[in-house]
Design a protein around this motif. Structure first.
Motif, PDB file in Angstrom:
ATOM      1  N   GLY A 165      30.070   5.214  14.516  1.00  0.00           N
ATOM      2  CA  GLY A 165      29.908   3.918  13.859  1.00  0.00           C
ATOM      3  C   GLY A 165      29.972   3.980  12.353  1.00  0.00           C
ATOM      4  O   GLY A 165      29.779   2.967  11.685  1.00  0.00           O
ATOM      5  N   PRO A 216      22.538  -2.163  15.363  1.00  0.00           N
ATOM      6  CA  PRO A 216      23.904  -1.918  14.877  1.00  0.00           C
ATOM      7  C   PRO A 216      24.369  -2.952  13.863  1.00  0.00           C
ATOM      8  O   PRO A 216      23.970  -4.120  13.906  1.00  0.00           O
ATOM      9  CB  PRO A 216      24.745  -1.981  16.151  1.00  0.00           C
ATOM     10  CG  PRO A 216      23.946  -2.794  17.104  1.00  0.00           C
ATOM     11  CD  PRO A 216      22.508  -2.507  16.794  1.00  0.00           C
ATOM     12  N   LEU A 221      21.771   3.217  15.096  1.00  0.00           N
ATOM     13  CA  LEU A 221      22.543   2.413  16.048  1.00  0.00           C
ATOM     14  C   LEU A 221      21.659   1.492  16.895  1.00  0.00           C
ATOM     15  O   LEU A 221      22.176   0.640  17.614  1.00  0.00           O
ATOM     16  CB  LEU A 221      23.358   3.334  16.963  1.00  0.00           C
ATOM     17  CG  LEU A 221      24.502   4.107  16.292  1.00  0.00           C
ATOM     18  CD1 LEU A 221      25.163   5.056  17.283  1.00  0.00           C
ATOM     19  CD2 LEU A 221      25.537   3.157  15.697  1.00  0.00           C
ATOM     20  N   GLU A 272      34.140   7.733  20.054  1.00  0.00           N
ATOM     21  CA  GLU A 272      34.245   6.623  19.109  1.00  0.00           C
ATOM     22  C   GLU A 272      35.711   6.216  18.954  1.00  0.00           C
ATOM     23  O   GLU A 272      36.579   7.057  18.741  1.00  0.00           O
ATOM     24  CB  GLU A 272      33.691   7.048  17.747  1.00  0.00           C
ATOM     25  CG  GLU A 272      33.860   5.991  16.658  1.00  0.00           C
ATOM     26  CD  GLU A 272      33.597   6.572  15.286  1.00  0.00           C
ATOM     27  OE1 GLU A 272      32.461   6.454  14.802  1.00  0.00           O
ATOM     28  OE2 GLU A 272      34.537   7.183  14.709  1.00  0.00           O
ATOM     29  N   GLN A 323      29.797  -2.234  14.389  1.00  0.00           N
ATOM     30  CA  GLN A 323      29.430  -1.165  15.329  1.00  0.00           C
ATOM     31  C   GLN A 323      29.190  -1.763  16.711  1.00  0.00           C
ATOM     32  O   GLN A 323      28.169  -2.419  16.945  1.00  0.00           O
ATOM     33  CB  GLN A 323      28.185  -0.422  14.845  1.00  0.00           C
ATOM     34  CG  GLN A 323      28.364   0.275  13.500  1.00  0.00           C
ATOM     35  CD  GLN A 323      27.046   0.762  12.914  1.00  0.00           C
ATOM     36  OE1 GLN A 323      25.966   0.301  13.290  1.00  0.00           O
ATOM     37  NE2 GLN A 323      27.130   1.695  11.979  1.00  0.00           N
ATOM     38  N   TYR A 343      38.303   3.487  16.810  1.00  0.00           N
ATOM     39  CA  TYR A 343      38.304   2.836  15.503  1.00  0.00           C
ATOM     40  C   TYR A 343      39.535   1.964  15.366  1.00  0.00           C
ATOM     41  O   TYR A 343      40.644   2.362  15.738  1.00  0.00           O
ATOM     42  CB  TYR A 343      38.295   3.911  14.408  1.00  0.00           C
ATOM     43  CG  TYR A 343      38.399   3.389  12.996  1.00  0.00           C
ATOM     44  CD1 TYR A 343      37.359   2.665  12.416  1.00  0.00           C
ATOM     45  CD2 TYR A 343      39.539   3.637  12.227  1.00  0.00           C
ATOM     46  CE1 TYR A 343      37.453   2.208  11.112  1.00  0.00           C
ATOM     47  CE2 TYR A 343      39.646   3.190  10.924  1.00  0.00           C
ATOM     48  CZ  TYR A 343      38.604   2.468  10.375  1.00  0.00           C
ATOM     49  OH  TYR A 343      38.702   2.006   9.081  1.00  0.00           O
ATOM     50  N   ASP A 367      36.383  -1.866  12.414  1.00  0.00           N
ATOM     51  CA  ASP A 367      35.284  -1.840  13.386  1.00  0.00           C
ATOM     52  C   ASP A 367      35.310  -0.546  14.196  1.00  0.00           C
ATOM     53  O   ASP A 367      36.368   0.049  14.407  1.00  0.00           O
ATOM     54  CB  ASP A 367      35.371  -3.020  14.352  1.00  0.00           C
ATOM     55  CG  ASP A 367      34.881  -4.322  13.736  1.00  0.00           C
ATOM     56  OD1 ASP A 367      34.477  -4.303  12.559  1.00  0.00           O
ATOM     57  OD2 ASP A 367      34.905  -5.346  14.446  1.00  0.00           O
ATOM     58  N   TYR A 368      34.120  -0.151  14.657  1.00  0.00           N
ATOM     59  CA  TYR A 368      33.968   1.018  15.523  1.00  0.00           C
ATOM     60  C   TYR A 368      33.486   0.569  16.899  1.00  0.00           C
ATOM     61  O   TYR A 368      32.593  -0.280  17.007  1.00  0.00           O
ATOM     62  CB  TYR A 368      32.946   2.001  14.949  1.00  0.00           C
ATOM     63  CG  TYR A 368      33.302   2.551  13.593  1.00  0.00           C
ATOM     64  CD1 TYR A 368      34.030   3.728  13.467  1.00  0.00           C
ATOM     65  CD2 TYR A 368      32.908   1.895  12.421  1.00  0.00           C
ATOM     66  CE1 TYR A 368      34.351   4.245  12.218  1.00  0.00           C
ATOM     67  CE2 TYR A 368      33.225   2.407  11.172  1.00  0.00           C
ATOM     68  CZ  TYR A 368      33.944   3.576  11.081  1.00  0.00           C
ATOM     69  OH  TYR A 368      34.265   4.080   9.846  1.00  0.00           O
TER      70      TYR A 368
END
Length: 528
Positions: free
Chosen positions: A410, A330, A327, A274, A334, A276, A310-311
């Motif tokens: 996310g 999303p 997810l 992930e 995400q 970020y 945001d991810y």
């Protein structure tokens, strides 16, 4: 040969922890005083990696274990000339780097007399070890550009730490700074922007030096720092190169960080990473890449704007949805991409995120030891970042996810700890904190503010009886402000008891005078 006489190596032998004894040579060969001989499994591969001019002997081989091994050097009379029982924590366990001895006359089995090679080739066969002290040696220990993601019109701060790692005092040397206009990494006379001279630096002392460049314009900037010292016995540590991308104010800042890593999922589940956006502006990640070793994955071939908060999740396959059902639909913040090329090493490795200009936006050399030591089994549990605003490659800024699903792709990390400031000299937040692994206040952030630009700092934790239980920083070079993470464990990685502890910070300025001593309580709480 660390002795002061020549040694004949005929019928000398070696062995590891197995019972197989290997003969080094049956030939009449004299190794002179201070000479080196290299025993290897494959001399062709060795010569392809290192420019070696000395003596190499290829023999039948006993595999050297990555988990530690015992090596014995045996003389012709079958006496033990030397032996060492090395362990991975001594060093040399970062893929491809050798384990070097600091001092040949020092104890063979003392871990402090060993360390990871710092040579650019990752080893020094046939030469003096890179971590062995030289008679005269001044090194650039650190070169940091601040801010990390500058915008046009701002000032760039080039911060350096120069250290005398030689055995003698260093007299008359200089630091030259070059603006590498053509980006060829070769400093040229017409690119010199600053030359700062220094008269003397005692053995083991450091110099903290900063150079400011005002009103910077946009584009890629590369700077080369080089020490000029006529007596230097090792020039391999005299030069560092740093590159930074200066954005226009309309582009917004950088600040995409590696935020969570699932490297060892449960069976039939997906590996994932992930990223970020921890910045204050949107970032177009067209052409950005995830990288490891010699492979890379493009995150987006078209324009894709990642907004603050945001991810971006990069996963191996859609089994990600099996564990993290939310997810499948999303949220706007995400973004998910699948790539079967994604493969993460369960023993740890270096991974990075690069922008469209191939600048490194963030990088981490993650390690399973970053997990919560209280957990007996971390399979199916991700590594989460405690705070995206703190250093990525600081093991103290990572721990195991406390989420029941084993991760939080996310979503806000389960162990996220907010950094607050009250304007005090030192702020501990939260305080009390409860390091019980439930994802709530498992860590505390110690934010300090000093009244000098640079200092060396000691940060220690004592119990109420005055016994030192944890060292958080030991002669760490720091600026005027910083943040340290405390996870509630002692120096042996054991959980400290509930109670009141004393945080002690001692800061010593670059002139050697004590700047400040700060003492304040920190409380470890828990469920009764």
């Amino acid at each position: 040969n660390a002795s002061n006489v020549s040694v004949n190596l005929q019928n000398w032998k070696w062995k590891d922890a197995t019972s197989v004894i290997r003969t080094i040579t049956n030939q009449n060969f004299d190794l002179p005083e201070g000479g080196y001989i290299i025993i290897c499994e494959d001399s062709v591969k060795l010569k392809n990696q290192f420019p070696i001019s000395g003596k190499i002997i290829q023999t039948l081989w006993n595999t050297l274990n990555n988990s530690g091994d015992n090596i014995i050097l045996i003389d012709p009379a079958n006496g033990r000339s030397d032996s060492v029982s090395y362990q991975p924590f001594w060093g040399g366990n970062t893929g491809g780097f050798s384990l070097e001895r600091v001092n040949s006359s020092g104890p063979s089995n003392n871990s402090s007399n060993w360390g990871t090679s710092i040579n650019s080739l990752q080893g020094t066969p046939g030469k003096q070890n890179s971590i062995s002290p030289k008679s005269y040696d001044v090194a650039i220990k650190s070169f940091v550009i601040s801010p990390l993601f500058p915008s046009e019109g701002e000032a760039l701060e080039l911060n350096f730490v120069l250290k005398n790692i030689g055995l003698n005092s260093a007299e008359i040397f200089s630091l030259n700074i070059f603006r590498d206009i053509n980006l060829n990494s070769i400093p040229e006379n017409n690119e010199l922007i600053k030359s700062e001279s220094f008269r003397s630096l005692n053995q083991a002392d450091s110099i903290l030096y900063s150079y400011s460049i005002q009103n910077i314009d946009t584009g890629v900037k590369q700077y080369v720092a080089r020490i000029i010292y006529s007596n230097d016995n090792d020039t391999s540590n005299n030069e560092l190169i740093r590159r930074v991308y200066v954005s226009s104010k309309s582009e917004g800042r950088g600040g995409m960080v590696i935020n969570e890593i699932m490297y060892d999922p449960l069976s039939n589940q997906s590996e994932w990473i992930e990223f970020y956006n921890a910045s204050g502006g949107e970032i177009n990640i067209k052409g950005w890449k995830y990288k490891k070793a010699l492979s890379s994955i493009i995150l987006s071939t078209s324009e894709l704007f990642i907004h603050p908060g945001d991810y971006f999740i990069l996963a191996h396959d859609t089994s990600l949805y099996t564990t993290f059902n939310y997810l499948k639909n999303p949220e706007p913040n995400q973004i998910i991409k699948f790539s079967t090329s994604l493969s993460l090493n369960n023993t740890g490795e270096n991974i990075s995120l690069t922008d469209s200009l191939n600048n490194t936006a963030d990088a981490a050399t993650y390690d399973p030891n970053w997990n919560n030591p209280e957990l007996l089994n971390t399979k199916g549990i991700s590594l989460e970042r405690i705070n995206p605003g703190l250093l990525t490659n600081d093991k103290n800024n990572w721990s195991s996810s406390a989420n029941i699903s084993g991760g939080t792709p996310g979503r806000v990390n389960s162990i996220y700890t907010k950094n607050t400031s009250t304007g005090s000299t030192v702020t501990i937040s939260p305080n009390p904190f409860s390091p019980d692994g439930d994802g709530y206040e498992d860590f505390t952030l110690i934010k300090y503010s000093l009244n000098v630009s640079f200092a060396q700092m000691l940060v220690k934790i004592y119990d109420i009886k005055g016994r030192q239980v944890r060292t958080l920083a030991n002669n760490q070079v720091t600026g005027s402000e910083g943040t340290i993470i405390f996870n509630g464990l002692d120096n042996e990685n054991q959980k400290l008891r509930i109670g009141i502890y004393i945080l002690v910070i001692e800061a010593i300025d670059d002139r050697g005078g004590t700047v400040n001593t700060i003492k304040t309580p920190v409380v470890i709480a828990g469920k009764l």
